[in-house]
Design a protein around this motif. Structure first.
Motif: not given
Length: 251
Positions: A187-206
């Motif tokens: 979720g914190n990858l430079p340049g890619r975190g914004v694209q990947i983050g919304p699809y991370l399961p635990f990011a969603n539950v948080f």
């Protein structure tokens, strides 16, 4: 129906007769209360401590420990080779996994709810009166129910992962590294975190919990309840895969 009730009762007895779940839960509670005390102690005079911040320790550390407890209801039987006896007593393996899921989910939900209540009380006790005025029963009810639901779903996920992996070390590694290391890094990858983050399961539950953690603020593709639905869908996929694998391979 009698087979289902017997399987549920057997899993309840198994969970209640070993001490490791109790000790692990007490450790998770102590860790959660410690984080709540730190959160309360670090507030400024005019800063208000929210219930979401008070239960940070439960959501981030307590629930993963409960996931390990849930996983061990499966991996413990594989390690001791008692899973064969369980499958002989209840030939329908789907019923066995379902019973483990139900017992682990209820146990985790109740334990998480008690941890939330304890964390709010600790935070209110440690915080200065102005900072802790939002930590009321009514104000904490929503986050308590949300964390309990999260803990129940996480327990279902843990049983599914454990049934797929079967080994305690492997299951524990997956269940702890996934929410605590892998997803925050992705979720914190430079340049890619914004694209990947919304699809991370635990990011969603948080996002559903509205509890601050190591995830940036993403431009979400859906709302809070949909985030919960997304996490639930991931849990369901893992559980269905676990049931299918358990029914196909040898014990």
């Amino acid at each position: 129906m009698s087979t289902v009730v017997a399987a549920l009762n057997a899993e309840r007895i198994k969970l209640g007769t070993i001490r490791s779940p109790l000790w692990a839960t007490l450790l998770a509670a102590a860790l959660s209360f410690g984080v709540a005390a730190l959160q309360a102690g670090s507030t400024y005079d005019y800063e208000r401590l929210t219930p979401q911040a008070a239960v940070l320790g439960v959501a981030v550390f307590g629930v993963p420990v409960l996931m390990v407890v849930a996983a061990m209801t499966v991996t413990g039987e594989y390690r001791a080779a008692t899973i064969r006896t369980t499958f002989m007593a209840v030939p329908d393996r789907t019923v066995v996994i379902g019973a483990k899921v139900a017992v682990a989910a209820v146990f985790s939900a109740v334990a998480a709810l008690l941890m939330v209540a304890g964390s709010v009380l600790v935070a209110r006790w440690v915080a200065d009166p102005p900072a802790g005025e939002l930590l009321t029963v009514a104000g904490s009810a929503r986050i308590g129910a949300a964390v309990a639901l999260y803990a129940a779903l996480a327990a279902v996920l843990a049983v599914g992962v454990a049934a797929l992996v079967r080994h305690t070390a492997g299951a524990v590694a997956v269940l702890l590294l996934w929410p605590l290391l892998v997803e925050p890094l992705l979720g914190n990858l430079p340049g890619r975190g914004v694209q990947i983050g919304p699809y991370l399961p635990f990011a969603n539950v948080f996002r559903f919990l509205d509890v601050p953690w190591l995830f940036p603020t993403y431009a979400g593709h859906w709302g809070s309840l949909a985030s919960l639905g997304y996490f639930t869908a991931v849990v369901a996929v893992v559980l269905v895969a676990a049931v299918a694998v358990v029914n196909r391979r040898d014990a």
